[in-house]
Design a protein around this motif. Structure first.
Motif, PDB file in Angstrom:
ATOM      1  N   SER A 185       0.811  -1.217   0.000  1.00  0.00           N
ATOM      2  CA  SER A 185       0.000   0.000   0.000  1.00  0.00           C
ATOM      3  C   SER A 185       0.847   1.272   0.000  1.00  0.00           C
ATOM      4  CB  SER A 185      -0.925   0.021   1.217  1.00  0.00           C
ATOM      5  OG  SER A 185      -0.211   0.334   2.405  1.00  0.00           O
ATOM      6  N   ILE A 233      -3.708   2.324  12.640  1.00  0.00           N
ATOM      7  CA  ILE A 233      -4.314   1.337  11.758  1.00  0.00           C
ATOM      8  C   ILE A 233      -4.164  -0.010  12.454  1.00  0.00           C
ATOM      9  CG2 ILE A 233      -4.290   0.284   9.471  1.00  0.00           C
ATOM     10  CD1 ILE A 233      -2.639   2.776   8.566  1.00  0.00           C
ATOM     11  N   ARG A 242      -8.634  -0.139   3.645  1.00  0.00           N
ATOM     12  CA  ARG A 242      -9.706   0.538   2.911  1.00  0.00           C
ATOM     13  C   ARG A 242     -10.478   1.505   3.807  1.00  0.00           C
ATOM     14  NH1 ARG A 242     -11.888  -4.825  -0.045  1.00  0.00           N
ATOM     15  NH2 ARG A 242     -10.581  -4.772  -1.928  1.00  0.00           N
ATOM     16  N   GLY A 243     -10.688   1.090   5.049  1.00  0.00           N
ATOM     17  CA  GLY A 243     -11.482   1.917   5.947  1.00  0.00           C
ATOM     18  C   GLY A 243     -10.661   2.614   6.998  1.00  0.00           C
ATOM     19  N   LYS A 244      -9.352   2.796   6.750  1.00  0.00           N
ATOM     20  CA  LYS A 244      -8.488   3.347   7.797  1.00  0.00           C
ATOM     21  C   LYS A 244      -8.893   4.775   8.133  1.00  0.00           C
ATOM     22  CE  LYS A 244      -4.612   5.431   5.247  1.00  0.00           C
ATOM     23  NZ  LYS A 244      -3.153   5.502   5.146  1.00  0.00           N
ATOM     24  N   SER A 245      -8.854   5.045   9.388  1.00  0.00           N
ATOM     25  CA  SER A 245      -9.151   6.388   9.900  1.00  0.00           C
ATOM     26  C   SER A 245      -8.542   6.498  11.268  1.00  0.00           C
ATOM     27  CB  SER A 245     -10.659   6.633   9.993  1.00  0.00           C
ATOM     28  OG  SER A 245     -11.235   5.716  10.884  1.00  0.00           O
ATOM     29  N   GLU A 262      -7.991   6.667  15.165  1.00  0.00           N
ATOM     30  CA  GLU A 262      -8.820   6.142  16.257  1.00  0.00           C
ATOM     31  C   GLU A 262      -9.489   7.283  16.995  1.00  0.00           C
ATOM     32  OE1 GLU A 262      -9.455   3.055  17.305  1.00  0.00           O
ATOM     33  OE2 GLU A 262      -8.388   2.157  15.645  1.00  0.00           O
ATOM     34  N   GLU A 304      -2.600   8.457  14.540  1.00  0.00           N
ATOM     35  CA  GLU A 304      -3.388   7.634  13.627  1.00  0.00           C
ATOM     36  C   GLU A 304      -2.980   6.182  13.824  1.00  0.00           C
ATOM     37  OE1 GLU A 304      -4.439   7.001   8.895  1.00  0.00           O
ATOM     38  OE2 GLU A 304      -2.988   8.530   9.501  1.00  0.00           O
ATOM     39  N   GLU A 360      -8.796  -5.022   4.010  1.00  0.00           N
ATOM     40  CA  GLU A 360     -10.053  -4.525   4.562  1.00  0.00           C
ATOM     41  C   GLU A 360      -9.798  -3.367   5.532  1.00  0.00           C
ATOM     42  OE1 GLU A 360     -13.864  -6.107   7.205  1.00  0.00           O
ATOM     43  OE2 GLU A 360     -12.420  -7.544   6.383  1.00  0.00           O
ATOM     44  N   SER A 361      -8.796  -3.486   6.382  1.00  0.00           N
ATOM     45  CA  SER A 361      -8.490  -2.417   7.345  1.00  0.00           C
ATOM     46  C   SER A 361      -7.970  -1.165   6.646  1.00  0.00           C
ATOM     47  CB  SER A 361      -7.465  -2.910   8.366  1.00  0.00           C
ATOM     48  OG  SER A 361      -8.001  -3.920   9.173  1.00  0.00           O
TER      49      SER A 361
END
Length: 315
Positions: free
Chosen positions: A30, A274, A310-313, A315, A272, A307-308
């Motif tokens: 990534s 992940i 794709r939706g990382k943001s 905490e 941040e 999957e993680s």
């Protein structure tokens, strides 16, 4: 703006580290390039491998291909860890009993195969040449402290073997007369060192699920019983660490949004995080697995990371 310091945090998990290897490949694919890597137990082994490979790239041409390193880590697992005998030798029960009776107990298995893998694939020279820093953790059973070690130690590989040694199942490693064992006894995922180092972006890849539902294991098999007990214990430690990190992030965020500047919060910052974890317990034991099991875990880790990511943001 100062570039964020990125840390890769890798938990323990014994042979479940194959899941972690697949996730690491996805993370490196990534574009995530770590400034620091923190590892415990099998996370220490995975971290040392990718750092060693990065150092080899640096020494050979000065350019590190992190994506290729992720693939090399997966290849390492699928090519070298296909059956229990690739990492441990199970001792005869009679020998274990005799050793225990005469106060010379030295584990249910010996880790000579694992030690050979470390010597073959982890180069101290390469580790020191890596552009990413590395710290691994091992537990001192004499005083209960977590010892963090980096490749400046001339006996780094001895600490690496100690970090991966599950208590009771595997022999202890004695360094300077100190009995050292799996760092997961003290801290399953070294989030605290990463936070204290000043990291502002952490990718934590752990082998423990977010929930600990019932899981199949043979309660009459001593090694599986120890592994399951260790899984329950380490899962609780990891949950506490992740909850604390999320709590600190929330408090810091609220303080910032309110325009406050509380003295007690000055040493904290929003990070941040992940988090990549399996959805369910990984059903595998160090004494019973196949090459297919390893490949399945690698695939599961890769998919979980995608999957993680794709939706990382934050905490």
């Amino acid at each position: 703006m100062k570039q964020a310091r990125k840390a890769l945090v890798l938990s323990g998990g014994s042979v479940k580290g194959a899941f972690q290897a697949g996730a690491i490949m996805a993370v490196l694919d990534s574009g995530f390039v770590p400034d620091m890597i923190y590892g415990i137990s099998v996370g220490a082994l995975n971290g040392a491998f990718i750092c060693s490979e990065a150092g080899k790239d640096s020494l050979s041409n000065g350019v590190v291909s992190w994506k290729n390193i992720g693939q090399k880590l997966v290849d390492f697992w699928t090519d070298n860890i296909r059956r229990p005998s690739d990492i441990v030798n199970i001792r005869w029960l009679s020998a274990v009993v005799m050793n225990a009776l005469f106060d010379s107990y030295n584990g249910l298995v010996d880790t000579a195969p694992l030690a050979r893998l470390i010597r073959k694939h982890i180069s101290l020279e390469s580790l020191r040449a890596a552009p990413a820093g590395l710290q691994i953790g091992t537990t001192n059973l004499l005083d209960g402290t977590l010892t963090l070690v980096d490749p400046t130690s001339p006996i780094f590989n001895s600490y690496l073997l100690a970090s991966a040694s599950i208590p009771i199942v595997m022999p202890l490693t004695y360094i300077g007369g100190q009995p050292l064992a799996d760092g997961g006894v003290r801290e399953i995922a070294p989030l605290s060192p990463a936070i204290k180092s000043g990291a502002t972006e952490i990718c934590a890849i752990t082998c423990q699920p977010e929930r600990m539902p019932s899981s199949k294991f043979d309660a009459k098999n001593l090694i599986q019983l120890i592994e399951r007990t260790f899984d329950v214990m380490t899962n609780a430690i990891l949950d506490d660490d992740m909850d604390l990190a999320s709590f600190i992030n929330g408090v810091v965020r609220e303080d910032r949004n309110a325009g406050n500047s509380l003295d007690t919060l000055k040493k904290y910052r929003e990070i941040e995080i992940i988090s990549i974890r399996p959805r369910q317990p990984l059903e595998i034991s160090i004494t019973s697995f196949s090459s297919d099991d390893i490949r399945d875990l690698v695939s599961a880790g890769y998919d979980a990371a995608i999957e993680s990511l794709r939706g990382k943001s934050p905490e």
